[in-house]
Design a protein around this motif. Structure first.
Motif, PDB file in Angstrom:
ATOM      1  N   SER A 127       0.840  -1.257  -0.109  1.00  0.00           N
ATOM      2  CA  SER A 127      -0.123  -0.054   0.100  1.00  0.00           C
ATOM      3  C   SER A 127       0.862   1.269  -0.141  1.00  0.00           C
ATOM      4  CB  SER A 127      -0.922  -0.064   1.142  1.00  0.00           C
ATOM      5  OG  SER A 127      -0.246   0.161   2.485  1.00  0.00           O
ATOM      6  N   ILE A 133     -14.075   1.056  -0.961  1.00  0.00           N
ATOM      7  CA  ILE A 133     -12.857   0.739  -0.245  1.00  0.00           C
ATOM      8  C   ILE A 133     -12.825  -0.429   0.101  1.00  0.00           C
ATOM      9  CG2 ILE A 133     -12.311   3.148   0.334  1.00  0.00           C
ATOM     10  CD1 ILE A 133     -13.681   2.768   3.053  1.00  0.00           C
ATOM     11  N   LYS A 134     -11.844  -1.259   0.560  1.00  0.00           N
ATOM     12  CA  LYS A 134     -11.893  -2.706   1.072  1.00  0.00           C
ATOM     13  C   LYS A 134     -11.184  -2.585   2.417  1.00  0.00           C
ATOM     14  CE  LYS A 134     -10.249  -7.369   0.146  1.00  0.00           C
ATOM     15  NZ  LYS A 134      -9.707  -8.093  -0.776  1.00  0.00           N
ATOM     16  N   LYS A 140      -6.664  -1.885  -5.138  1.00  0.00           N
ATOM     17  CA  LYS A 140      -7.568  -1.995  -4.084  1.00  0.00           C
ATOM     18  C   LYS A 140      -7.354  -0.517  -3.296  1.00  0.00           C
ATOM     19  CE  LYS A 140      -6.932  -7.121  -3.014  1.00  0.00           C
ATOM     20  NZ  LYS A 140      -6.171  -7.182  -4.105  1.00  0.00           N
ATOM     21  N   LEU A 141      -8.680  -0.174  -2.564  1.00  0.00           N
ATOM     22  CA  LEU A 141      -8.236   1.250  -1.756  1.00  0.00           C
ATOM     23  C   LEU A 141      -8.565   0.839  -0.409  1.00  0.00           C
ATOM     24  CD1 LEU A 141     -10.777   3.012  -4.131  1.00  0.00           C
ATOM     25  CD2 LEU A 141      -8.325   3.346  -4.366  1.00  0.00           C
ATOM     26  N   ALA A 142      -7.808   1.991   0.213  1.00  0.00           N
ATOM     27  CA  ALA A 142      -8.141   1.970   1.745  1.00  0.00           C
ATOM     28  C   ALA A 142      -8.285   3.377   2.335  1.00  0.00           C
ATOM     29  CB  ALA A 142      -6.849   1.256   2.485  1.00  0.00           C
ATOM     30  N   LEU A 143      -9.226   3.456   3.212  1.00  0.00           N
ATOM     31  CA  LEU A 143      -9.278   4.728   3.645  1.00  0.00           C
ATOM     32  C   LEU A 143      -8.530   4.766   4.881  1.00  0.00           C
ATOM     33  CD1 LEU A 143     -10.981   7.503   3.540  1.00  0.00           C
ATOM     34  CD2 LEU A 143     -12.740   6.406   5.233  1.00  0.00           C
ATOM     35  N   ASN A 164     -10.620   1.580  -8.855  1.00  0.00           N
ATOM     36  CA  ASN A 164     -11.176   0.111  -8.323  1.00  0.00           C
ATOM     37  C   ASN A 164     -11.106  -0.802  -9.593  1.00  0.00           C
ATOM     38  OD1 ASN A 164     -11.898  -1.659  -6.068  1.00  0.00           O
ATOM     39  ND2 ASN A 164     -13.953  -1.134  -7.015  1.00  0.00           N
ATOM     40  N   GLU A 219      -3.968   4.288  -0.495  1.00  0.00           N
ATOM     41  CA  GLU A 219      -4.527   4.747   0.588  1.00  0.00           C
ATOM     42  C   GLU A 219      -4.842   6.162   0.625  1.00  0.00           C
ATOM     43  OE1 GLU A 219      -2.051   4.174   4.049  1.00  0.00           O
ATOM     44  OE2 GLU A 219      -1.668   2.030   3.967  1.00  0.00           O
ATOM     45  N   LEU A 279     -12.128   7.287  -8.001  1.00  0.00           N
ATOM     46  CA  LEU A 279     -11.664   5.870  -7.241  1.00  0.00           C
ATOM     47  C   LEU A 279     -12.466   4.803  -7.616  1.00  0.00           C
ATOM     48  CD1 LEU A 279     -12.384   7.356  -3.580  1.00  0.00           C
ATOM     49  CD2 LEU A 279     -10.465   6.971  -4.688  1.00  0.00           C
TER      50      LEU A 279
END
Length: 942
Positions: free
Chosen positions: A781, A862-863, A841-844, A836, A815, A832
């Protein structure tokens, strides 16, 4: 002898007898040749050139000589001798008369005059002598054949003249007495002897003797002087008569034989005489011209004037050194050339004129010319002398003065400014049309009025009276004039003291600047005011704060105005700015002035620095927090404010603006909302900001950024499931700068985009390296700034880099923070979704520190949900908020990652509440890729 004017009786008598006897001796017993007489011609010359008182004595000598020769030595009787004496007297006196009256022509060097004299002397005396001799013979001896006597006399006299006159004319040409040296006498004797021998041989042995004799005489004429040629011609004439009498002449006299003898003698004796005369003339003219040229050269060399002489056809003969130095030509370039090649020559100048001459130095030289013609006896004007006086400077000065004079005459009428001359009593002495028109003065009475009493000028801005008649070489501006008929006109006035008498004591220049002034004022107003709101702009603000010694200043910036423009359009945002400017104006008071600096920025300048200013500003912000309704759309403005108060600081003038901008800049970075007031700490913070910014520039240029990786482990097994790529920076001082220092600066300056590209490429590159080493059971990430998300090529760059290094998109996790949604939620969600869809993958990140809008959280693709370290640090005491965040994540089916885990208790509590993954120093600090590989080798997947 022949050049004297006094001769003795015996000299003339002796000469006459000798010459007469010479005739008789040369012809011997041939009576038909006795009339070839030399004595009459020679003694006639003497009688014509002697003084008046000697004429009678000479004439008696001639009479006695004639009788002596004719009666005493010849075969004539006394009566015949007397008859011949009558003819002799007639011939002698006629020769004397002609010589006396044609004396000037005898001296001339012109050939035509000499031929004329020769013919007159040859014919007239011969005719008169023959006529009177025949008449006397008819009377005394009753001669029956008078015609034969007359013809014989005439022929004899002509032949005598042919033989004698060439020699006499040669002698008569000279201005000195005919004398010769001993050497010349010997030369004459030798040539004479040779002549006799040549003729004797010619007449006895050569078919054409006269041609041979003529050739011989021509050679003598060419190579000898006139003093030699004259006696040689006479000797040859006498000897030729002798040989003709002996060889080629008969007793019978007829016209054919006479003509033949006369022509033969003439063609034989005249050419050498003419050649000698011509040669002498040429020598004489050459000497004369050489003397003239030498004299002129001497004059030209020493004269201070520019002079040259030229022939009638314009050919230049001589030129002075002054002329050469004046024009720059060489003497060889001038001599022989035409005069009109160097001067505007149009014939001769009888009077002095101004002309121009050519020069190598400049185009034309002005000269004053004087010409004098010089005459000679042979031509009206042998040459002309031209004297030139250089007056170039005078002519150019005159031209310049004329131009200035003409200019001064027209300047007053052509100048657009009004010009007024006044005397020491302020009375107008001179005024031009522009002044009359500008000040609306009567044309006829303008020069009679008192200017001070008639026209009053006042300062346009203050209305104060101006003493414009005082000397002032700078413009009084702008001024209004109080003159009847003038309304709203604006002037500039300048007053100069005149040193010249006659015009007045002062010169007043009046310029009507109404149109230009108003145009300039309008232009100045536009340049200092915003066209949209009508408020003063930053240019005006800088002028005002420089004028005010002390002032307080506030700056307000609408942070989200760009997003509003992007979402609703430019016209919509302009409506907001107009509404806001009106609202701020209504909220204001007399103590402050409102400015519009640029899109979304306002300034409020307080004229008095008091503590109440900050209170007033705070009330401004409270009012501005109220949402605006524009075209039925509710708009919430985000406003940052900076403030500088001169009460607490000593800065004034232009520094105020820079300091309030510093406070505004801090307000944009500050988490707390409200007014940020300037302090010295902001200066230090700004200097630190600039330092970090400089370090970022150097790091980008010299590749001083590098990556560390921190493992993210499974909460149950402790195996590495993921890594976070963390960017670090080497400074110029050898230290490592943390992201907390350079990331905010990079985001503020926009350089986070370049840093972000570096992190993405280096991360993907490192994944590719690990892939080749079979380390593939994990993801990596990395943090993505909101500024990166709005870049048009962000996703394209990422996809291209993945392809270049042959890395799958699902190996990456981006992120993002909650601040990415503050500016434009819809645009961010759209970006976003695209990320995706690629497989990334996306993270907050840092959930709970931002605005934490749950409605948007449900929409995000997000995942992973990362709990910020600030919440983890308070565990296990303050656990309620953490449990709530984990619960929300579980409801949304998100994997929970707790970052900043450093203790066992934190691990146990978070695992119990449902955390899926841990990241923190408890498991590993951020390490480089090489050190990390040992951990990856021992990694067991969860």
């Amino acid at each position: 002898m022949f050049k004297r004017s006094i001769y003795s009786f015996f000299e003339v008598f002796f000469l006459y007898v000798v010459l007469g006897y010479l005739t008789l001796a040369s012809i011997g017993s041939e009576p038909s040749m006795a009339s070839i007489w030399y004595s009459n011609i020679v003694c006639g010359f003497i009688l014509g050139t002697c003084k008046k008182e000697m004429r009678a004595q000479i004439l008696i000598a001639i009479i006695i000589g004639s009788l002596t020769v004719d009666y005493g030595f010849s075969f004539y009787s006394f009566n015949e001798s007397v008859s011949i004496l009558v003819g002799d007297i007639a011939e002698v006196t006629s020769v004397a008369f002609i010589v006396k009256n044609l004396n000037r022509n005898l001296h001339t060097k012109k050939l035509e005059y000499q031929i004329l004299v020769f013919l007159v002397l040859l014919l007239i005396p011969s005719l008169l002598g023959a006529f009177f001799a025949g008449l006397a013979a008819l009377t005394l001896i009753s001669e029956q054949n008078i015609l034969k006597l007359v013809c014989t006399w005439f022929v004899g006299s002509v032949l005598g003249g042919v033989i004698t006159y060439p020699s006499l004319l040669l002698i008569k040409q000279q201005k000195t007495a005919y004398t010769f040296s001993k050497k010349q006498g010997i030369e004459i004797a030798v040539y004479g002897l040779i002549s006799v021998l040549v003729q004797s041989c010619s007449f006895y042995f050569i078919q054409f003797p006269f041609v041979f004799v003529l050739s011989f005489l021509i050679l003598i004429a060419i190579f000898s002087s006139y003093k030699i040629v004259a006696p040689i011609i006479f000797i040859n004439g006498v000897s030729m008569v002798f040989f003709i009498a002996k060889v080629g002449f008969t007793a019978e006299l007829n016209i054919e034989s006479v003509t033949q003898v006369i022509l033969t003698l003439s063609l034989t004796l005249l050419p050498p005489a003419l050649i000698s005369v011509g040669k002498y003339k040429i020598q004489y003219e050459a000497i004369k011209l050489r003397r003239i040229k030498d004299e002129m050269e001497s004059i030209y060399t020493n004269t201070p004037s520019a002079m040259l002489s030229y022939k009638k056809n314009g050919d230049i003969i001589t030129v002075s050194d002054k002329w050469l130095s004046l024009t720059g030509f060489e003497r060889t370039e001038v001599i022989g050339e035409k005069i009109n090649s160097f001067i505007n020559y149009e014939g001769s100048w009888s009077e002095s004129e101004i002309s121009t001459i050519s020069s190598k130095f400049e185009k034309n030289i002005y000269v004053e010319t004087f010409t004098q013609d010089f005459y000679s006896s042979s031509s009206k004007a042998t040459y002309s002398l031209l004297v030139c006086k250089d007056i170039t400077n005078e002519v150019r000065l005159a031209e310049s003065l004329k131009k200035e004079k003409d200019f001064l005459k027209s300047v007053l009428e052509s100048i657009t400014d009004g010009v007024i001359c006044i005397d020491n009593k302020s009375r107008i002495t001179l005024i031009n049309k522009s002044a009359k028109k500008s000040l609306v003065l009567n044309n006829e009475k303008a020069e009679k009025i008192n200017l001070k009493d008639t026209i009053k000028f006042t300062n346009y801005y203050t209305g104060e009276s101006v003493d414009y008649l005082q000397e002032n070489e700078n413009w009084h501006q702008p001024l209004s004039a109080s003159v009847q008929g003038i309304v709203d006109n604006i002037y500039q006035v300048k007053t100069v003291v005149l040193p010249l008498s006659g015009l007045g004591s002062k010169l007043l220049i009046v310029r009507d600047i109404t149109e230009s002034f108003l145009s300039e004022e309008i232009s100045k107003f536009k340049s200092r005011h915003d066209s949209l709101t009508g408020l003063p702009n930053e240019v005006k603000l800088e002028e005002d704060i420089c004028i005010e010694k002390y002032s307080s200043l506030a700056m307000l910036k609408i942070s989200n105005i760009d997003n509003i423009t992007y979402q609703y359009g430019k016209k919509f945002s302009e409506k907001i700015l107009i509404m806001l400017s009106k609202k701020l104006a209504l909220l204001g008071n007399e103590n402050h002035t409102l400015y519009f600096l640029k899109t979304g920025e306002f300034a409020i300048r307080y004229q008095e620095s008091t503590n109440l200013n900050i209170i007033h500003l705070s009330s401004f912000l409270e009012e501005l927090e109220t949402p605006l309704f524009v075209d039925s759309v509710k708009i919430k403005l985000i406003i940052n404010t900076g403030f500088y108060d001169s009460v607490n600081n000593e800065t004034c003038g232009s520094d105020v603006l820079s300091k309030v901008k510093l406070a505004l800049n801090e307000s944009e970075f500050s988490i707390k909302k409200g007014v940020v007031e300037y302090s010295i700490k902001l200066e230090h913070k700004f200097n630190e900001f600039e330092f970090i910014n400089k370090q970022i520039d150097i790091a980008l240029e010299e590749a001083k950024f590098f990556l560390l990786f921190q493992p993210i482990v499974c909460a149950q097994t402790g195996s590495i499931l993921s890594l976070e790529a963390l960017c670090r920076c080497h400074t110029t001082m050898g230290k490592v700068m943390s992201p907390n220092e350079f990331i905010p600066v990079a985001e503020k300056t926009g350089k986070i985009v370049d840093i972000g590209k570096f992190v993405i490429e280096e991360t993907i590159k490192q994944i590719s390296i690990w892939k080749n080493k079979n380390y593939e059971n994990f993801t990596v990430s990395l943090n993505v700034s909101p500024l990166q998300l709005i870049e048009s090529d962000f996703l394209a760059f990422t996809k291209k880099t993945l392809k270049n290094y042959d890395v799958e998109a699902n190996r990456l996790i981006f992120e993002i923070t909650e601040t990415a949604f503050i500016e434009n939620v819809d645009q961010t969600l759209n970006t976003l979704d695209k990320i995706n869809s690629v497989g990334i993958k996306l993270a907050l990140d840092d959930f709970g520190t931002g605005f934490s809008n749950l409605s948007y959280l449900n929409k995000l693709p997000i995942k992973y949900l990362k709990i910020d370290k600030s919440f983890v640090d308070e565990l296990p005491e303050n656990n309620a908020l953490v449990e709530l965040i984990i619960s929300i994540g579980k409801v949304l089916e998100l994997e929970i990652i707790s970052e900043g885990v450093e203790t066992k208790k934190q691990v146990e509590s978070l695992r119990d509440w449902g955390t899926n993954r841990f990241q923190g120093y408890y498991f590993s600090k951020p390490i480089d890729a090489i050190e990390l590989e040992s951990k990856l080798a021992a990694n067991i997947a969860c």
